[in-house]
Write an enzyme that holds these catalytic residues in place. Structure first.
Site, mmCIF file in Angstrom:
data_model
loop_
_atom_site.group_PDB
_atom_site.id
_atom_site.type_symbol
_atom_site.label_atom_id
_atom_site.label_comp_id
_atom_site.label_asym_id
_atom_site.label_seq_id
_atom_site.Cartn_x
_atom_site.Cartn_y
_atom_site.Cartn_z
ATOM 1 N N ARG A 18 -0.095 9.661 13.944
ATOM 2 C CA ARG A 18 1.130 9.062 13.418
ATOM 3 C C ARG A 18 1.731 8.148 14.472
ATOM 4 N NH1 ARG A 18 4.062 11.351 9.426
ATOM 5 N NH2 ARG A 18 5.056 9.304 9.437
ATOM 6 N N GLY A 19 2.766 7.415 14.071
ATOM 7 C CA GLY A 19 3.444 6.510 14.986
ATOM 8 C C GLY A 19 3.199 5.064 14.615
ATOM 9 N N ASN A 20 3.983 4.165 15.200
ATOM 10 C CA ASN A 20 3.784 2.743 14.925
ATOM 11 C C ASN A 20 2.509 2.239 15.598
ATOM 12 O OD1 ASN A 20 4.443 2.132 17.658
ATOM 13 N ND2 ASN A 20 6.616 2.067 17.164
ATOM 14 N N VAL A 21 2.185 0.986 15.366
ATOM 15 C CA VAL A 21 0.928 0.430 15.872
ATOM 16 C C VAL A 21 0.829 0.561 17.388
ATOM 17 C CG1 VAL A 21 -0.392 -1.701 16.163
ATOM 18 C CG2 VAL A 21 0.605 -1.144 13.934
ATOM 19 N N ARG A 27 0.146 4.141 18.480
ATOM 20 C CA ARG A 27 -1.228 4.590 18.221
ATOM 21 C C ARG A 27 -2.202 4.010 19.245
ATOM 22 N NH1 ARG A 27 -1.858 5.144 11.627
ATOM 23 N NH2 ARG A 27 0.315 5.684 11.230
ATOM 24 N N THR A 65 -7.233 8.800 12.387
ATOM 25 C CA THR A 65 -6.682 8.019 11.282
ATOM 26 C C THR A 65 -5.885 8.946 10.383
ATOM 27 O OG1 THR A 65 -7.168 6.703 9.309
ATOM 28 C CG2 THR A 65 -8.833 8.283 9.991
ATOM 29 N N ARG A 91 -8.681 7.906 2.793
ATOM 30 C CA ARG A 91 -9.659 6.874 2.400
ATOM 31 C C ARG A 91 -10.560 6.519 3.574
ATOM 32 N NH1 ARG A 91 -9.570 1.573 3.867
ATOM 33 N NH2 ARG A 91 -7.498 1.822 4.746
ATOM 34 N N ARG A 92 -9.946 6.264 4.726
ATOM 35 C CA ARG A 92 -10.748 5.913 5.907
ATOM 36 C C ARG A 92 -11.596 7.093 6.360
ATOM 37 N NH1 ARG A 92 -5.526 3.070 8.532
ATOM 38 N NH2 ARG A 92 -5.862 0.922 7.820
ATOM 39 N N LYS A 126 0.818 -1.212 0.000
ATOM 40 C CA LYS A 126 0.000 0.000 0.000
ATOM 41 C C LYS A 126 0.858 1.271 0.000
ATOM 42 C CE LYS A 126 -0.554 0.119 5.048
ATOM 43 N NZ LYS A 126 0.249 1.359 5.235
ATOM 44 N N ASP A 127 2.123 1.169 0.439
ATOM 45 C CA ASP A 127 3.006 2.334 0.486
ATOM 46 C C ASP A 127 3.780 2.544 -0.811
ATOM 47 O OD1 ASP A 127 2.325 2.813 3.157
ATOM 48 O OD2 ASP A 127 3.958 1.566 3.922
ATOM 49 N N CYS A 165 -1.002 6.686 -2.678
ATOM 50 C CA CYS A 165 -1.638 5.965 -1.575
ATOM 51 C C CYS A 165 -2.370 6.890 -0.610
ATOM 52 C CB CYS A 165 -0.585 5.145 -0.831
ATOM 53 S SG CYS A 165 0.712 6.157 -0.053
#
Length: 327
Positions: free
Chosen positions: A163-166, A169, A141, A145-146, A85-86, A271
């Protein structure tokens, strides 16, 4: 043993989890070869405060891929592993998408607070839906798109970037009372070892207490192009790398993402555009569903055709939702 094959990757927790999966596959398929990861920091990793949903943002293309591509061009790495997706649809001269992995679950996940937690006042019951959130609730988000699909269901919701990793978040949702929910990709959660239980709980390393999760249906939250697939980018004409990537390639997924990427390319966006597409193999044919929120107008389409027409199917989907680049 012959010279090592270097696999370029970002250094985020998710990127490393994905690249280590690929590394294990390479070593299993080619036990007589040496493989190593080459960890590279990208512009997107450095610009953690960049608002990816800002329509006026200009520094977007290749945010998470450019530095990996430079390493490929300079022959400092043999192939790169991306979250597909990136990866932009337009690649640098001399490079191409040589393979894709078998796809993980493409759906998105909505995370929110549990109302049974004593410290929460705006929480929800397990298995809550977007329609269950209170008026003017705030959902975080960094995906246009979302955002667009959320607001199509609930125009009163407020969306903000994150922002940030999973892990970061998830922590922000727990710690920031102004956030009512966040949306993440299920594939990323699964690859990092998180689990969504039937009761709506999210389990995994360092998950704070009092959070719940709902997996969103595709017809409600269509995924972005390439979501849940890994893309392998390499140099054109590199026979050694071609042989390796051919072994890693999942052909049904490759056909699906070919259609999706053709759609995105024909839409003239990257994207970060407010468009979505998802292709599936249905009874030996390819079906692509697509949606566009360009110019604030919602347009949907669905096209079905044979595998060998994947590119044409993607472009037809773009025409159906009014692409100005594909008339």
């Amino acid at each position: 043993m012959s010279q090592s094959i270097y696999i370029a990757t970002r250094g985020s927790a998710l990127a490393l989890a994905q690249s280590n999966m690929v590394l294990a596959q390479c070593r299993a398929h080619f036990s007589n070869r040496a493989f190593e990861l080459k960890i590279i920091k990208t512009t997107g990793d450095k610009l953690q405060t960049l608002n990816l949903t800002n329509p006026n943002q200009t520094v977007t293309k290749g945010l998470f891929t450019k530095e990996l591509e430079v390493a490929l061009i300079n022959k400092e790495a043999d192939f790169a592993v991306h979250s597909l997706k990136d990866l932009p649809t337009e690649l640098p001269e001399g490079l191409y998408l040589s393979a894709v992995s078998e796809r993980e679950d493409v759906r998105d996940v909505l995370l929110y607070r549990d109302r049974t937690s004593a410290r929460e006042k705006r929480g929800l019951a397990p298995n809550a839906q977007i329609t269950d959130f209170p008026a003017s609730a705030t959902i975080a988000t960094s995906s246009t798109r979302r955002q667009a699909q959320l607001l199509a269901i609930r125009p009163d919701l407020k969306t903000v970037p994150i922002r940030g990793n999973v892990g970061t978040r998830i922590k922000k949702l727990h710690e920031k009372p102004e956030l009512d929910g966040i949306i993440l990709a299920l594939a990323g959660l699964k690859r990092l070892g998180y689990k969504i239980t039937p009761e709506g709980k999210i389990e995994g390393k360092d998950v704070p207490e009092g959070l719940l999760a709902t997996i969103l249906p595709i017809d409600q939250m269509l995924p972005c192009v390439g979501q849940a697939a890994l893309g392998f980018e390499s140099r054109i004409g590199d026979k050694q790398t071609d042989a390796i990537c051919a072994r890693l390639n999942d052909l049904p997924t490759f056909h699906c993402v070919t259609a999706e990427r053709a759609f995105l390319q024909a839409m003239g966006g990257g994207c970060l555009s407010p468009v979505a597409a998802h292709a599936q193999v249905i009874q030996n044919q390819l079906r692509i569903s697509a949606v566009s929120f360009r110019d604030g107008k919602l347009r949907r389409t669905e096209n079905i055709g044979p595998f060998d027409s994947a590119f044409e199917l993607g472009r037809a989907a773009a025409r159906a939702v009014g692409s100005p680049h594909c008339q």
